[in-house]
Design a protein around this motif. Structure first.
Motif, mmCIF file in Angstrom:
data_model
loop_
_atom_site.group_PDB
_atom_site.id
_atom_site.type_symbol
_atom_site.label_atom_id
_atom_site.label_comp_id
_atom_site.label_asym_id
_atom_site.label_seq_id
_atom_site.Cartn_x
_atom_site.Cartn_y
_atom_site.Cartn_z
ATOM 1 N N LYS A 32 0.852 -1.196 -0.145
ATOM 2 C CA LYS A 32 -0.082 -0.037 0.078
ATOM 3 C C LYS A 32 0.983 1.278 0.024
ATOM 4 C CE LYS A 32 -3.667 1.838 2.607
ATOM 5 N NZ LYS A 32 -4.592 1.566 3.746
ATOM 6 N N LEU A 33 0.748 1.919 -0.903
ATOM 7 C CA LEU A 33 1.411 3.424 -1.236
ATOM 8 C C LEU A 33 0.603 4.395 -0.844
ATOM 9 C CD1 LEU A 33 3.636 2.553 -4.330
ATOM 10 C CD2 LEU A 33 4.474 2.422 -2.030
ATOM 11 N N LEU A 34 1.160 5.455 -0.175
ATOM 12 C CA LEU A 34 0.505 6.854 -0.177
ATOM 13 C C LEU A 34 1.343 7.821 -0.983
ATOM 14 C CD1 LEU A 34 -1.513 8.268 1.684
ATOM 15 C CD2 LEU A 34 0.185 8.954 3.244
ATOM 16 N N CYS A 35 0.442 8.362 -1.953
ATOM 17 C CA CYS A 35 1.075 9.243 -2.910
ATOM 18 C C CYS A 35 0.795 10.522 -3.050
ATOM 19 C CB CYS A 35 0.605 8.361 -4.350
ATOM 20 S SG CYS A 35 1.377 6.622 -4.576
ATOM 21 N N VAL A 36 1.442 11.207 -3.646
ATOM 22 C CA VAL A 36 0.835 12.754 -3.743
ATOM 23 C C VAL A 36 0.748 13.059 -5.324
ATOM 24 C CG1 VAL A 36 2.102 13.663 -1.802
ATOM 25 C CG2 VAL A 36 3.386 13.499 -3.661
ATOM 26 N N VAL A 37 0.054 14.015 -5.771
ATOM 27 C CA VAL A 37 0.019 14.271 -7.105
ATOM 28 C C VAL A 37 1.258 14.977 -7.755
ATOM 29 C CG1 VAL A 37 -1.501 15.172 -8.969
ATOM 30 C CG2 VAL A 37 -2.598 14.081 -7.031
ATOM 31 N N GLY A 38 2.152 14.637 -8.847
ATOM 32 C CA GLY A 38 3.061 15.452 -9.384
ATOM 33 C C GLY A 38 2.646 16.927 -9.693
ATOM 34 N N ASP A 39 3.669 17.792 -9.911
ATOM 35 C CA ASP A 39 3.613 19.028 -10.437
ATOM 36 C C ASP A 39 2.850 19.340 -11.722
ATOM 37 O OD1 ASP A 39 4.539 20.022 -7.933
ATOM 38 O OD2 ASP A 39 6.447 20.007 -8.913
ATOM 39 N N ILE A 40 3.112 18.583 -12.429
ATOM 40 C CA ILE A 40 2.467 18.410 -14.063
ATOM 41 C C ILE A 40 0.870 18.283 -13.923
ATOM 42 C CG2 ILE A 40 2.628 17.623 -16.286
ATOM 43 C CD1 ILE A 40 5.777 17.229 -15.920
ATOM 44 N N LEU A 41 0.776 17.304 -13.122
ATOM 45 C CA LEU A 41 -0.601 16.561 -13.358
ATOM 46 C C LEU A 41 -1.569 17.994 -12.330
ATOM 47 C CD1 LEU A 41 -1.009 13.008 -12.598
ATOM 48 C CD2 LEU A 41 -1.803 14.321 -14.364
ATOM 49 N N LYS A 42 -1.025 18.471 -11.327
ATOM 50 C CA LYS A 42 -1.551 19.409 -10.608
ATOM 51 C C LYS A 42 -2.046 20.694 -11.700
ATOM 52 C CE LYS A 42 0.546 18.828 -5.901
ATOM 53 N NZ LYS A 42 1.423 19.438 -5.399
ATOM 54 N N LYS A 43 -1.403 20.940 -12.697
ATOM 55 C CA LYS A 43 -1.675 22.070 -13.646
ATOM 56 C C LYS A 43 -2.611 21.821 -14.675
ATOM 57 C CE LYS A 43 3.046 23.949 -12.773
ATOM 58 N NZ LYS A 43 4.164 24.320 -13.437
ATOM 59 N N THR A 44 -3.192 20.531 -14.773
ATOM 60 C CA THR A 44 -4.238 20.160 -15.889
ATOM 61 C C THR A 44 -5.620 20.272 -15.098
ATOM 62 O OG1 THR A 44 -4.073 17.831 -15.097
ATOM 63 C CG2 THR A 44 -2.501 18.228 -16.616
ATOM 64 N N LYS A 45 -6.459 20.408 -16.013
ATOM 65 C CA LYS A 45 -7.724 20.659 -15.659
ATOM 66 C C LYS A 45 -8.405 19.297 -14.785
ATOM 67 C CE LYS A 45 -10.012 23.723 -19.253
ATOM 68 N NZ LYS A 45 -10.983 23.637 -20.238
ATOM 69 N N ASN A 46 -8.072 18.164 -15.354
ATOM 70 C CA ASN A 46 -8.642 17.041 -14.837
ATOM 71 C C ASN A 46 -7.976 16.581 -13.527
ATOM 72 O OD1 ASN A 46 -9.981 16.550 -16.993
ATOM 73 N ND2 ASN A 46 -8.450 14.894 -18.034
ATOM 74 N N LYS A 47 -9.005 16.182 -12.425
ATOM 75 C CA LYS A 47 -8.639 16.152 -11.068
ATOM 76 C C LYS A 47 -8.153 14.603 -11.097
ATOM 77 C CE LYS A 47 -9.143 20.080 -8.835
ATOM 78 N NZ LYS A 47 -8.534 21.017 -8.249
ATOM 79 N N VAL A 48 -7.399 14.144 -10.079
ATOM 80 C CA VAL A 48 -6.971 12.720 -9.861
ATOM 81 C C VAL A 48 -7.961 12.243 -9.003
ATOM 82 C CG1 VAL A 48 -5.384 11.126 -9.378
ATOM 83 C CG2 VAL A 48 -4.627 12.999 -10.669
ATOM 84 N N LEU A 49 -8.612 11.212 -9.319
ATOM 85 C CA LEU A 49 -9.692 10.707 -8.507
ATOM 86 C C LEU A 49 -9.773 9.321 -8.116
ATOM 87 C CD1 LEU A 49 -12.982 12.216 -10.507
ATOM 88 C CD2 LEU A 49 -11.649 13.400 -8.640
#
Length: 106
Positions: A42-59
């Protein structure tokens, strides 16, 4: 769908839990047993900087590529998100195939 070539510190899997700025995924053990156990990690992850700038949210339900995996700390960074086939806003989940609605009668 073609999978990108992965390095030793990357894995592809689906987000199972989202809380605050963290996402949780479970990956199979790919570099041998951890802590003497040959079980999923089980990994606890953060969203990378490039994905943070896109419109789509990671769900929850999104298939993602996790990099910078640190197995001892059980941490990683989500670098790539695959295309979402569907999205529900409340609760926020993606790639839903079936929905079951329950109602109570008084």
């Amino acid at each position: 769908m073609l999978s990108p070539s992965l390095s030793q510190s990357e894995a592809i899997d689906t987000i199972i839990v989202s809380q605050a700025n963290f996402k949780c995924i479970i990956i199979p053990p790919y570099s041998g047993p951890i802590d003497g156990k040959d079980s999923d990690v089980k990994l606890l992850c953060v969203v990378g900087d490039i994905l943070k700038k896109t419109k789509n949210k990671v769900l929850v339900g999104d298939k993602v590529v996790v990099g910078s995996i640190k197995l001892v700390e059980r941490r990683g960074v989500i670098n790539i998100m695959f295309k979402q086939s569907s999205k529900i806003l409340d609760p926020p989940v993606a790639n839903v195939d079936h929905v079951l609605l329950l109602f109570t009668m008084e």
